[in-house]
Every structure is written in C-alpha cells, then in structure tokens.
Design a protein around this motif. Structure first.
Motif, mmCIF file in Angstrom:
data_model
loop_
_atom_site.group_PDB
_atom_site.id
_atom_site.type_symbol
_atom_site.label_atom_id
_atom_site.label_comp_id
_atom_site.label_asym_id
_atom_site.label_seq_id
_atom_site.Cartn_x
_atom_site.Cartn_y
_atom_site.Cartn_z
ATOM 1 N N LYS A 11 1.371 12.756 2.158
ATOM 2 C CA LYS A 11 2.105 12.121 1.061
ATOM 3 C C LYS A 11 3.596 12.066 1.362
ATOM 4 N N LEU A 14 4.121 9.427 3.955
ATOM 5 C CA LEU A 14 3.983 8.100 3.354
ATOM 6 C C LEU A 14 5.244 7.722 2.592
ATOM 7 N N GLU A 432 -4.752 -2.995 -8.189
ATOM 8 C CA GLU A 432 -4.442 -2.829 -6.769
ATOM 9 C C GLU A 432 -3.302 -3.758 -6.347
ATOM 10 N N ASN A 435 0.167 -2.733 -7.371
ATOM 11 C CA ASN A 435 0.720 -1.745 -6.441
ATOM 12 C C ASN A 435 1.191 -2.400 -5.147
ATOM 13 N N HIS A 436 0.403 -3.353 -4.630
ATOM 14 C CA HIS A 436 0.807 -4.046 -3.409
ATOM 15 C C HIS A 436 2.133 -4.772 -3.602
ATOM 16 N N ASP A 577 3.083 -0.149 8.477
ATOM 17 C CA ASP A 577 1.970 0.384 7.716
ATOM 18 C C ASP A 577 2.033 -0.160 6.294
ATOM 19 N N ASN A 578 0.875 -0.303 5.666
ATOM 20 C CA ASN A 578 0.902 -0.707 4.263
ATOM 21 C C ASN A 578 1.180 0.512 3.391
ATOM 22 N N GLU A 579 1.227 0.301 2.081
ATOM 23 C CA GLU A 579 1.617 1.387 1.176
ATOM 24 C C GLU A 579 0.599 2.518 1.141
ATOM 25 N N GLY A 580 -0.593 2.304 1.751
ATOM 26 C CA GLY A 580 -1.600 3.354 1.781
ATOM 27 C C GLY A 580 -1.378 4.391 2.867
ATOM 28 N N GLY A 581 -0.434 4.124 3.785
ATOM 29 C CA GLY A 581 -0.126 5.114 4.794
ATOM 30 C C GLY A 581 -0.568 4.730 6.192
ATOM 31 N N LEU A 584 -4.517 4.100 7.709
ATOM 32 C CA LEU A 584 -5.341 2.941 7.384
ATOM 33 C C LEU A 584 -5.198 1.869 8.461
ATOM 34 N N GLU A 586 -5.560 -1.287 7.985
ATOM 35 C CA GLU A 586 -4.915 -2.476 7.415
ATOM 36 C C GLU A 586 -3.399 -2.320 7.518
#
Length: 608
Positions: A11, A14, A432, A435-436, A577-581, A584, A586
């Motif tokens: 976390k 991220l 979702e 958040n994106h 990286d995307n917001e998921g870290g 991932l 993606e």
C-alpha cells in the motif's frame, strides 16, 4: 503477520507510485506543450502552468514488475512512421471524395462509407495545416473557430444571408443562425421547448440529420441536451469539421442505403431543419429508420420544406402540387408509424412516437413489420422500409430525467435485456471507473481544466468512463466496437450519453484533428487477432489534435508492442502501473501528440 506486513508495504509503495506518476506526468506534459508552442495565438498555456500543482520529481518508474513474462522494453526498436504528403491534411479515408465518385449516386450511396482496401491505406501521419492553433476553450469555441484550422470560405459565400458563418480576420464567427432559424438557434429552440419538454431533463439525447455546422446542437448544450449531429462530406465544404472545431459532437454521415450506426430506441428527439432528405420517398424508409432509433415517446421535428408550403412555394421555386404531394406522403408514413402530430406552427411540425402502438398497428393491418430480431445489428446492414417493434415491457417513465439517469440503473439492464450484464455488475463497473478516472486526473491535471472538450472512448462498454468524467466542459463520443462481446450501447444512451457503432479495423467517420483526448480500454487486446495495431494507432493519430492526449489501458504484453509503435510516431509516451499497483499485469500508456504542421521537416523520433 508476514502477509499483513507485505500488504502495508504494498500500500505504501502504491501510494508513492501514484503520487510520483501524477506529478511527473503533469510536469512532463506541460513541459512538452511549453516547448512545442501550445496555445499559439492565446495565453492558455501560461494560465494552466500557473494553476497546475506540478513539482519536479524523480523520473517516472515504468518498471512493469512482470519481467519474466514479457520482453524488456529496451529490446523493442521503434519503427519510424513518416509524415504524409501535405495534400492529405484533411484526408478522411472512408469518405474520400475521389473514391466516392466511383459509386452509384442513387439514394446517396456515393456519400456513404467506402473504405480503402489494406493495400491502399496510407501508412503515414496526417499533418496539421500550417498555422494550426489550439482551438478556443468552450464556450468561446461555440462562436469562434481559427481560420487556420479549417481554411475553407465557401460556406461564408453560400450561406451569407442565412447567418450560418462569417469570416472575420483570422477567425470564423458562428452567429448561431440557420436556414430555418434566421433569428438564431436560441429563439428556435425556445419555440421547440413550448411543445417538447426540453428544459426539465426529460429530453437529453438528440439526433440532428443533415446538421450543417451544427448550431442547433451547439445551442442545445444550454438546455443540458446533447445532440449527435451528422452531415455528408459534400459540396458544402467542411460542415462537420466546423462543428467539431466548435466543440460540438458530429460525424460524417448520410441517410442513404445502410442503417444509421446507432442502436434502436436511443434518442429522445430527432431533428431535420431543411436537411433535404426525401422523407416520404422509398416507401417511407428514412422515416422508419428514424423511428427505429427514436425512443418510445420521443419526438421528431421537421422544419422547412414541405412544411408551410402554401406560404413559401414561390420562394422555394417549387410547384404547389409537388409540395402538397410531398407533405401528404410524410403524413401517410407518420400515420403508418402511429406517430401523433402534436404541433404544426409556421414552418415547424412536431410528431411524437407512441410508447406502445399495438392497438394502432391493429388498424394498420398492412404495416410492414421488420423481421430481423436484433434491431441493433446495423453495421453495413441495408436499410429497410419496415417498422421496428416496440418491446411490450417498455414503460414511458422507465428512463429517468437527466442528470439523475447518468448513474441510475439503465432500464435494459434492470429488466435483464443485456445478456451477461446484471444490476450488480453495472454498479461495480460504475464504481470501478470512478476510481480509474480519479487516478487519470492525478496523472493529468488538465482533464478538469477545460483543455479537453472533445473526448473519444474507443471501447466504451457501459459508458462508465464517460459518466465518471462528465462535466459541462466536455462531451464523450462512446464507441461500441462491432466485435465487442456484449453490445451495451443502448444502455449508454439510456444514461443520457451518446455513442456510435464502429469497427476499428477501418477509419472513423470524421475529419483529422477531431478529438482532444482519446481513451482506449482493452481495445488492442480486443483487436489483437483482427487487424493491425499499427493501423489503429495511425488512425488514432489522424483524429487526435496536435498536443492532444491519449490514455491506453491494457495488458502489459499488448502494451509493449503498442508503445514500440507509438514511439515511432510523433508522440511522447510513458508507460505506468495503474492505480491497482505494480503487481497487476494491466498497465497504462499515457501519451501526448507533439505539435507539428505541414511543411515542417522535423523528425518523428521522440524528444529526450
């Protein structure tokens, strides 16, 4: 305990990545614009630089954290894609004038989409005209367009007395007039609002056939109504180009022989103002096609010939009996469709489509009903003179007023009419994308600034990206790829958004330099085995404005190839990286198209 510690470290990592990514890209993007001449002719760049909260930070971390699964980026060599010849400045591949003239003129076939085969596609980058400048911000752009961006004066001569467009120094001015509304679009729209509930959110989506320079759609924004406008690429040079330069939704299109690229029951209102479409001809086929895309209870407006022909036949230089017969045919088709004429005053007639026409159709035993069970299967499908059934489950109050409908459950989803999409999955998708989009705004501080007016979502899904980014400063064209697993475009319209079907193996029906921001989620994975990634990227470049932005979201294995090609274009790109870290697969590519114009000999190699 070990897992919890790992979670805390992840976390923290991220959070750091998001902060670094957001600040670095913001600084990076603005730096590009400052170097390249963004905002030539105005002071937009300086104002954005002053307001932006950008700090110089270490270089953006683009490590994929999937090194064992993917080829390192350094092993990919960018292929340089050259600029096209200057004569292709306004090239529209599927509406090319030379190609169009080889097709039949009957029913406007030659004005429809006719795309070049693969061996005739241009594999080069379309230049902007010399002197191109950043368009004015909305709402100023509604009234003024820089001459250098669309240097065509024919309309200023042809429509000089109709208040469409005027040339003043280095800009075009759009007074808001039209052939049928010489007193201005505001006055005309107010007349419509006396009959149609335009002011309370009941009417949100509109279709303008034969739109001209789209002043009707431009002024409807005041009423919180969004119009999909279209006109052919014809002798009235650059109609749709002017509309898009003004910041108004529009595509190149015509009612000809194939169905319109919109789903059934999409629009709350449809409009024709002297659009020269033979509504009563071909067995009423064109009115039946409008009926297909019109929501039950929706409105159709016809102003101009043949309405009020008794007053105008002399000025129109048309015989009385011919005009009378033309109106009779329109009235007959309207009765066949069970439309109710609710108003005819001066030069404007308004009909309303019924919510349920079973009783009416029982009386019209000869009414031709469409046999195709899927009224949304329209891509290159022939238009038919038949009536599209209205589902028995339709309720006149099922679509909520706007803006409530933006995040409400779309009726087609609520009643389970879209296979594979439930109420719960819609709500999850909506959350979702909120958040994106929050993350996108951290990456690019300009998303909320008004800098991006025309936005394209190339793989719109349920329209949740457009809903999350919604603002009075912008609009989104939601594209439903024809090869998508689920066709959810009708739900997008039920949310009060607009969209269109399209196959990205072909060029989009628009001029170059149409969009300020292009978003592509999972698009390249979708088309991985269908057509060339390079062709799609070149098309994105064609329709992206100089210094426009791109956000591509996809699997890292796909994005490695996308980035390799994009690095050979006149784009500055970063992968993050995307917001998921970082764990991932993606990832996100963020890009800005560099400013360059015809006549320049600068290289396509990215700046360092």
């Amino acid at each position: 305990m070990g897992n919890k510690g790992g979670d805390r470290r992840a976390k923290g990592q991220l959070s750091s990545i998001l902060i670094v990514a957001g600040l670095c890209l913001c600084f990076y993007v603005l730096g590009i614009w400052q170097r390249s001449g963004f905002g030539k002719g105005d002071s937009i760049a300086q104002e954005i630089m002053r307001k932006a909260d950008c700090t110089s930070v270490p270089h953006l971390n683009v490590e994929t954290h999937h090194g064992r699964e993917t080829q390192p980026l350094d092993d990919f060599k960018a292929k340089e894609i050259p600029p096209c010849d200057d004569r292709f400045i306004d090239y529209t591949p599927c509406q090319d004038q030379g190609r169009a003239m080889t097709f039949p003129r009957e029913n406007m076939n030659y004005r429809e989409r006719h795309c070049p085969p693969d061996n005739e596609k241009l594999h080069c980058l379309i230049p902007a005209p010399n002197g191109y400048v950043t368009p004015f911000l909305w709402p100023k752009s509604r009234d003024y367009v820089p001459y250098a961006n669309a240097p065509y004066k024919s309309l200023t001569v042809e429509k000089a007395i109709q208040n469409w467009i005027q040339y003043e120094g280095n800009v075009f001015r759009f007074p808001g007039g039209g052939t049928q509304f010489p007193q201005g679009a505001d006055t005309y729209i107010d007349q419509l609002a006396n009959v149609i509930p335009i002011d309370n959110g009941t009417v949100r989506t509109a279709l303008d056939t034969g739109c001209g320079v789209a002043s009707w759609g431009a002024y409807l924004f005041k009423k919180n109504v969004i119009a999909m406008s279209f006109a052919p690429r014809d002798s009235h040079e650059a109609q749709v180009q002017f509309a898009l330069e003004r910041g108004v939704p529009a595509v190149i299109g015509v009612l000809g022989t194939i169905k319109m690229p919109y789903p059934a029951m999409a629009f709350d209102m449809a409009h024709c103002s002297r659009c020269l479409i033979p509504w009563g001809g071909n067995g009423g086929m064109y009115m039946m096609e409008v009926d297909r895309v019109l929501r039950p209870g929706g409105y159709w407006i016809l102003s101009g010939p043949p309405i009020n022909w008794r007053t105008h036949f002399t000025a129109w230089l048309r015989p009385k009996d011919q005009l009378e017969e033309e109106q009779r045919k329109i009235e007959d088709v309207a009765k066949l469709l069970c439309w109710e004429k609710i108003s005819e005053k001066d030069d404007i007639a308004i009909w309303r489509k019924p919510v349920n026409r079973q009783n009416c159709l029982g009386k019209n035993s000869g009414a031709p009903m469409c046999k195709d069970k899927n009224p949304n299967d329209v891509w290159y499908k022939k238009m038919e003179a038949c009536i599209t059934p209205i589902p028995d489950s339709t309720d006149s109050n099922e679509v909520k007023p706007f803006p409530e409908r933006l995040n409400a459950i779309p009726p087609t989803i609520a009643r389970g009419a879209i296979q594979g999409v439930s109420v719960e999955s819609f709500q999850e998708d909506n959350k979702e994308w909120q958040n994106h989009v929050k993350a996108y705004k951290r990456f690019n501080k300009l998303i909320d600034s008004g800098r991006y007016r025309n936005i394209l979502d190339m793989n719109a899904g349920l329209g949740s990206f457009a809903a999350a980014i919604h603002s009075h400063k912008l609009w989104v064209m939601n594209v439903m790829p024809t090869i998508a697993e689920k066709d959810t475009l009708v739900a997008v319209f039920e949310r009060g958004l607009i969209g269109i079907y399209h196959d990205w193996c072909e060029a989009f029906s628009t001029y170059p330099r149409t969009y300020d921001l292009i978003h592509a989620n999972g698009l390249f994975s979708l088309y991985k085995d269908k057509c060339s990634t390079e062709d799609i990227l070149i098309e994105m470049d064609r329709i992206l404005r100089p210094e426009g932005a791109v956000i591509i979201r996809d699997d890292v294995n796909v994005l490695n190839n996308v980035k390799r090609i994009a690095d050979g274009m006149r784009w500055n790109t970063k992968m993050a990286d995307n917001e998921g870290g970082p764990l991932l697969s993606e990832k996100i590519i963020l890009a800005v198209k560099r400013y360059w114009v015809a006549g320049e000999n600068n290289t396509t190699t990215p700046t360092k």
